[in-house]
Design an enzyme around this catalytic site. Structure first.
Site, PDB file in Angstrom:
ATOM      1  N   ASP A  30       0.845  -1.194   0.000  1.00  8.52           N
ATOM      2  CA  ASP A  30       0.000   0.000   0.000  1.00  8.52           C
ATOM      3  C   ASP A  30       0.879   1.242   0.000  1.00  8.52           C
ATOM      4  OD1 ASP A  30      -3.238   0.509   0.880  1.00  8.52           O
ATOM      5  OD2 ASP A  30      -1.840   2.187   1.086  1.00  8.52           O
ATOM      6  N   ILE A  31       0.486   2.246  -0.794  1.00 12.55           N
ATOM      7  CA  ILE A  31       1.288   3.470  -0.927  1.00 12.55           C
ATOM      8  C   ILE A  31       1.271   4.298   0.365  1.00 12.55           C
ATOM      9  CG2 ILE A  31      -0.510   5.055  -1.782  1.00 12.55           C
ATOM     10  CD1 ILE A  31       1.487   5.877  -3.993  1.00 12.55           C
ATOM     11  N   ASN A  87     -13.223  -3.063   2.202  1.00 10.49           N
ATOM     12  CA  ASN A  87     -14.164  -1.961   2.408  1.00 10.49           C
ATOM     13  C   ASN A  87     -15.124  -1.878   1.226  1.00 10.49           C
ATOM     14  OD1 ASN A  87     -12.892  -1.142   4.831  1.00 10.49           O
ATOM     15  ND2 ASN A  87     -11.328  -0.045   3.655  1.00 10.49           N
ATOM     16  N   VAL A  96     -10.981   3.298  -3.585  1.00 10.97           N
ATOM     17  CA  VAL A  96     -10.656   2.818  -4.936  1.00 10.97           C
ATOM     18  C   VAL A  96     -11.710   1.778  -5.306  1.00 10.97           C
ATOM     19  CG1 VAL A  96      -8.965   1.675  -6.400  1.00 10.97           C
ATOM     20  CG2 VAL A  96      -8.183   3.236  -4.607  1.00 10.97           C
ATOM     21  N   HIS A 100     -10.477  -4.932  -3.659  1.00  9.85           N
ATOM     22  CA  HIS A 100      -9.149  -5.248  -3.123  1.00  9.85           C
ATOM     23  C   HIS A 100      -9.292  -5.621  -1.666  1.00  9.85           C
ATOM     24  CE1 HIS A 100     -10.008  -0.978  -2.653  1.00  9.85           C
ATOM     25  NE2 HIS A 100      -9.363  -1.065  -1.499  1.00  9.85           N
ATOM     26  N   HIS A 102      -7.195  -5.606   1.943  1.00  7.53           N
ATOM     27  CA  HIS A 102      -6.043  -5.150   2.720  1.00  7.53           C
ATOM     28  C   HIS A 102      -5.564  -6.306   3.594  1.00  7.53           C
ATOM     29  CE1 HIS A 102      -6.968  -0.726   2.165  1.00  7.53           C
ATOM     30  NE2 HIS A 102      -8.160  -1.233   1.929  1.00  7.53           N
TER      31      HIS A 102
HETATM   32  P1  5GP Z   1      -9.753   1.562   0.189  1.00  5.36           P
HETATM   33  O1  5GP Z   1      -9.744   2.898   0.882  1.00  5.36           O
HETATM   34  O2  5GP Z   1     -10.467   1.679  -1.145  1.00  5.36           O
HETATM   35  O3  5GP Z   1     -10.240   0.426   1.009  1.00  5.36           O
HETATM   36  O4  5GP Z   1      -8.232   1.213  -0.093  1.00  5.36           O
HETATM   37  C1  5GP Z   1      -7.506   1.775  -1.131  1.00  5.36           C
HETATM   38  C2  5GP Z   1      -6.059   1.693  -0.747  1.00  5.36           C
HETATM   39  O5  5GP Z   1      -5.296   1.901  -1.912  1.00  5.36           O
HETATM   40  C3  5GP Z   1      -5.625   2.745   0.271  1.00  5.36           C
HETATM   41  O6  5GP Z   1      -5.077   2.101   1.415  1.00  5.36           O
HETATM   42  C4  5GP Z   1      -4.577   3.565  -0.495  1.00  5.36           C
HETATM   43  O7  5GP Z   1      -3.496   3.970   0.327  1.00  5.36           O
HETATM   44  C5  5GP Z   1      -4.144   2.618  -1.590  1.00  5.36           C
HETATM   45  N1  5GP Z   1      -3.726   3.265  -2.813  1.00  5.36           N
HETATM   46  C6  5GP Z   1      -4.367   4.268  -3.468  1.00  5.36           C
HETATM   47  N2  5GP Z   1      -3.680   4.611  -4.581  1.00  5.36           N
HETATM   48  C7  5GP Z   1      -2.587   3.802  -4.620  1.00  5.36           C
HETATM   49  C8  5GP Z   1      -1.490   3.689  -5.535  1.00  5.36           C
HETATM   50  O8  5GP Z   1      -1.377   4.391  -6.536  1.00  5.36           O
HETATM   51  N3  5GP Z   1      -0.556   2.745  -5.253  1.00  5.36           N
HETATM   52  C9  5GP Z   1      -0.638   1.942  -4.150  1.00  5.36           C
HETATM   53  N4  5GP Z   1       0.338   1.042  -3.968  1.00  5.36           N
HETATM   54  N5  5GP Z   1      -1.658   2.017  -3.269  1.00  5.36           N
HETATM   55  C10 5GP Z   1      -2.616   2.946  -3.500  1.00  5.36           C
END
Ligand code: 5GP
Ligand code: ZN
Length: 114
Positions: A30-31, A87, A96, A100, A102
């Site tokens: 994760d970024i 989520n 996003v 996915h 985590h």
């Molecule tokens: P969500 O909030 O949708 O459950 O998780 C999306 C995750 O994607 C977040 O933890 C966010 O930090 C990660 N994320 C968003 N953009 C990028 C990216 O460009 N690269 C990587 N490696 N992770 C990302």
């Protein structure tokens, strides 16, 4: 899918630290990690979230969990405990809209989550 950041990572258009890949899923760091181990297991197929799941995806979700367990062992968090989080929609923290999972570990994880 156009304008999907995870589709772009899967195609290689956007770089990511890839830790695993196979025919069905990839896993990346994760970024913006919220735990010492914070990986994302991402199906290659553009599925929005759990509400988009169909019977044909059932094998794919099994793969997500076998890969997550393997990565938890590889990262050394299997025995101490880890979490697999998915989520669904903005109110639950989905940012996003490509499904996915985590993989979180390496620190104590509170329950219930915030
Ligand atoms: P969500 O909030 O949708 O459950 O998780 C999306 C995750 O994607 C977040 O933890 C966010 O930090 C990660 N994320 C968003 N953009 C990028 C990216 O460009 N690269 C990587 N490696 N992770 C990302
Ligand atoms: Zn996508």
């Amino acid at each position: 899918m156009d304008n999907c950041i995870f589709c772009k990572i899967i195609s290689g258009e956007i770089p990511a630290k890839k830790v695993y890949e196979d025919d069905l899923v990839i896993a990346i760091e994760d970024i913006s990690p919220v735990a010492p181990v914070h990986l994302l297991v991402i199906p290659r197929q553009h599925i929005v979230n759990s509400l988009d799941m169909r019977q044909e995806h059932e094998g794919l979700i099994g793969r997500v969990f076998t890969v997550a367990a393997r990565l938890a062992r590889e990262k050394g968090v299997a025995e101490e405990g880890f979490r697999i989080v998915n989520n669904n929609n903005a109110g639950a923290g989905q940012s996003v809209f490509h499904i996915h999972f985590h993989l979180l570990g390496g620190r104590s994880l509170q329950w219930p989550p915030g």
